[in-house]
Design a protein around this motif. Structure first.
Motif, PDB file in Angstrom:
ATOM      1  N   GLN A 101      -3.218  22.562  20.333  1.00 36.44           N
ATOM      2  CA  GLN A 101      -2.840  21.355  19.608  1.00 36.44           C
ATOM      3  C   GLN A 101      -1.420  21.452  19.047  1.00 36.44           C
ATOM      4  OE1 GLN A 101      -4.848  23.738  18.518  1.00 36.44           O
ATOM      5  NE2 GLN A 101      -5.344  23.626  16.364  1.00 36.44           N
ATOM      6  N   GLU A 123       1.513  20.308  19.995  1.00 39.25           N
ATOM      7  CA  GLU A 123       2.277  19.062  19.897  1.00 39.25           C
ATOM      8  C   GLU A 123       1.710  18.168  18.803  1.00 39.25           C
ATOM      9  OE1 GLU A 123       4.202  15.609  22.749  1.00 39.25           O
ATOM     10  OE2 GLU A 123       2.604  16.887  23.544  1.00 39.25           O
ATOM     11  N   THR A 124       0.382  18.091  18.696  1.00 38.04           N
ATOM     12  CA  THR A 124      -0.244  17.303  17.633  1.00 38.04           C
ATOM     13  C   THR A 124       0.124  17.874  16.274  1.00 38.04           C
ATOM     14  OG1 THR A 124      -2.094  16.769  19.083  1.00 38.04           O
ATOM     15  CG2 THR A 124      -2.443  16.448  16.733  1.00 38.04           C
ATOM     16  N   TYR A 125       0.167  19.199  16.180  1.00 37.99           N
ATOM     17  CA  TYR A 125       0.540  19.874  14.934  1.00 37.99           C
ATOM     18  C   TYR A 125       1.936  19.440  14.490  1.00 37.99           C
ATOM     19  CZ  TYR A 125       0.509  23.765  11.567  1.00 37.99           C
ATOM     20  OH  TYR A 125       0.524  24.520  10.426  1.00 37.99           O
ATOM     21  N   GLN A 142       3.504  16.699  15.204  1.00 39.94           N
ATOM     22  CA  GLN A 142       3.524  15.283  14.824  1.00 39.94           C
ATOM     23  C   GLN A 142       2.831  15.019  13.489  1.00 39.94           C
ATOM     24  OE1 GLN A 142       1.517  13.685  18.226  1.00 39.94           O
ATOM     25  NE2 GLN A 142       3.348  13.652  19.515  1.00 39.94           N
ATOM     26  N   ALA A 143       1.783  15.804  13.188  1.00 40.81           N
ATOM     27  CA  ALA A 143       0.913  15.454  12.068  1.00 40.81           C
ATOM     28  C   ALA A 143       1.234  16.162  10.754  1.00 40.81           C
ATOM     29  CB  ALA A 143      -0.543  15.749  12.441  1.00 40.81           C
ATOM     30  N   ARG A 144       1.714  17.383  10.838  1.00 40.48           N
ATOM     31  CA  ARG A 144       1.844  18.169   9.611  1.00 40.48           C
ATOM     32  C   ARG A 144       3.058  17.737   8.783  1.00 40.48           C
ATOM     33  NH1 ARG A 144      -2.030  22.309   9.063  1.00 40.48           N
ATOM     34  NH2 ARG A 144      -3.544  21.936  10.730  1.00 40.48           N
ATOM     35  N   GLU A 162      -3.521   6.502  12.259  1.00 38.46           N
ATOM     36  CA  GLU A 162      -3.396   7.378  13.428  1.00 38.46           C
ATOM     37  C   GLU A 162      -2.830   8.735  13.019  1.00 38.46           C
ATOM     38  OE1 GLU A 162      -3.749   8.841  17.191  1.00 38.46           O
ATOM     39  OE2 GLU A 162      -4.571   6.959  16.390  1.00 38.46           O
ATOM     40  N   GLY A 163      -1.934   8.709  12.029  1.00 38.06           N
ATOM     41  CA  GLY A 163      -1.374   9.958  11.527  1.00 38.06           C
ATOM     42  C   GLY A 163      -2.431  10.821  10.860  1.00 38.06           C
ATOM     43  N   LYS A 216      -4.478  12.463  13.577  1.00 43.19           N
ATOM     44  CA  LYS A 216      -3.756  13.580  14.186  1.00 43.19           C
ATOM     45  C   LYS A 216      -3.804  14.805  13.278  1.00 43.19           C
ATOM     46  CE  LYS A 216      -0.571  11.067  17.214  1.00 43.19           C
ATOM     47  NZ  LYS A 216       0.841  10.757  17.521  1.00 43.19           N
ATOM     48  N   LYS A 250      -7.107  16.357  13.870  1.00 43.05           N
ATOM     49  CA  LYS A 250      -7.165  16.950  15.213  1.00 43.05           C
ATOM     50  C   LYS A 250      -6.298  18.202  15.340  1.00 43.05           C
ATOM     51  CE  LYS A 250      -8.168  12.552  17.537  1.00 43.05           C
ATOM     52  NZ  LYS A 250      -7.649  11.501  18.449  1.00 43.05           N
ATOM     53  N   SER A 251      -5.339  18.361  14.444  1.00 43.25           N
ATOM     54  CA  SER A 251      -4.470  19.539  14.513  1.00 43.25           C
ATOM     55  C   SER A 251      -5.093  20.764  13.859  1.00 43.25           C
ATOM     56  CB  SER A 251      -3.118  19.241  13.842  1.00 43.25           C
ATOM     57  OG  SER A 251      -3.255  19.161  12.421  1.00 43.25           O
TER      58      SER A 251
END
Length: 260
Positions: free
Chosen positions: A8, A10-12, A14-16, A203-204, A207, A210-211
């Motif tokens: 994850q 890429e998700t990390y 975007q989200a953190r 959505e954020g 994410k 999901k991260s």
């Protein structure tokens, strides 16, 4: 922790949350020199970039090649993959020798480390006197009373797939061993409490969930904790997909120096 966040990565990114610039100014004010910093468990470099504003060189290391593949470049930051097979002496050589590091930072990662080995290495590397180590983590995202009630049920389900090492973070580092002399920025048993405000779309938030390592581990075991029903309930409480909410990350920091 090797590989724990690879899938994850890429998700990390975007989200953190990013960390406030004032934190790095605060830490830099407590070191006597500003030549070399070591950002450990750097991930995609979220902390390394802030540290680089105050130090001539930052060596940013991680065991995860997946995370480092998303690292953000900076002229004063050198990213290095450090596999778990690296010895203590090899790490010392990477830093150019003992007693050379002015600041060691570990952002939301030290709970995954072998603490005995890491702290021994940190004490070898820190400049004496004048070098400090700072570790911090966040363990909760405050949105609002109604949403938090619903999200707490999700957190409870996530807890069944959480590694025991993550309990240090869940407890806000209150039980984290930290054998360093206080510099006035939290100490063992009593971390300094901070906050990070962040604007998020729904959505954020998804994410962010999901991260997490617990979400990925659950999914690997065939358990989807974000079912359509759960997402619909959360989204309704959030206020809809286009609603921007200001959330607050609760942060806990410990900073110290090698005792005289």
């Amino acid at each position: 922790m090797a590989g724990l966040f690879d899938k994850q990565a890429e998700t990390y990114l975007q989200a953190r949350p990013t960390y406030p610039s004032e934190w790095y100014s605060m830490l830099a004010a407590h070191t006597s020199h500003h030549s070399l910093a070591w950002d450990v468990g750097t991930g995609n470099g979220q902390a390394a970039l802030g540290v680089a504003e105050h130090y001539e060189q930052v060596i940013a290391t991680d065991v995860s090649e997946g995370q480092l593949s998303f690292a953000m470049p900076h002229p004063r930051v050198r990213y290095v993959h450090t596999p778990e097979s690296m010895t203590e002496d090899e790490m010392v050589a990477l830093m150019g020798g003992e007693n050379r590091v002015d600041l060691i930072t570990v952002a939301t990662a030290v709970h995954w480390f072998d603490l005995t080995k890491f702290y021994k290495l940190a004490k070898r590397l820190l400049r004496k006197p004048g070098g400090i180590i700072a570790v911090w983590t966040y363990n909760d995202v405050v949105v609002g009373p109604e949403f938090n009630t619903i999200s707490e049920r999700l957190r409870e389900k996530l807890s069944h797939f959480r590694s025991a090492d993550a309990n240090y973070a869940i407890d806000g580092y209150r039980n984290l061993p930290f054998p360093f002399e206080s510099v006035g920025l939290g100490h063992e048993g009593q971390p300094m409490q901070l906050e990070i405000p962040k604007e998020l779309l729904f959505e954020g938030y998804l994410k962010l969930v999901k991260s997490s390592s617990a979400f990925v581990l659950a999914k690997e075991q065939g358990v989807d904790l974000l079912s359509e029903e759960v997402i619909e309930e959360l989204e309704s409480s959030w206020g809809g997909p286009s609603e921007v909410r200001t959330v607050t990350f609760k942060v806990f920091m410990l900073a110290g120096t090698v005792a005289k």
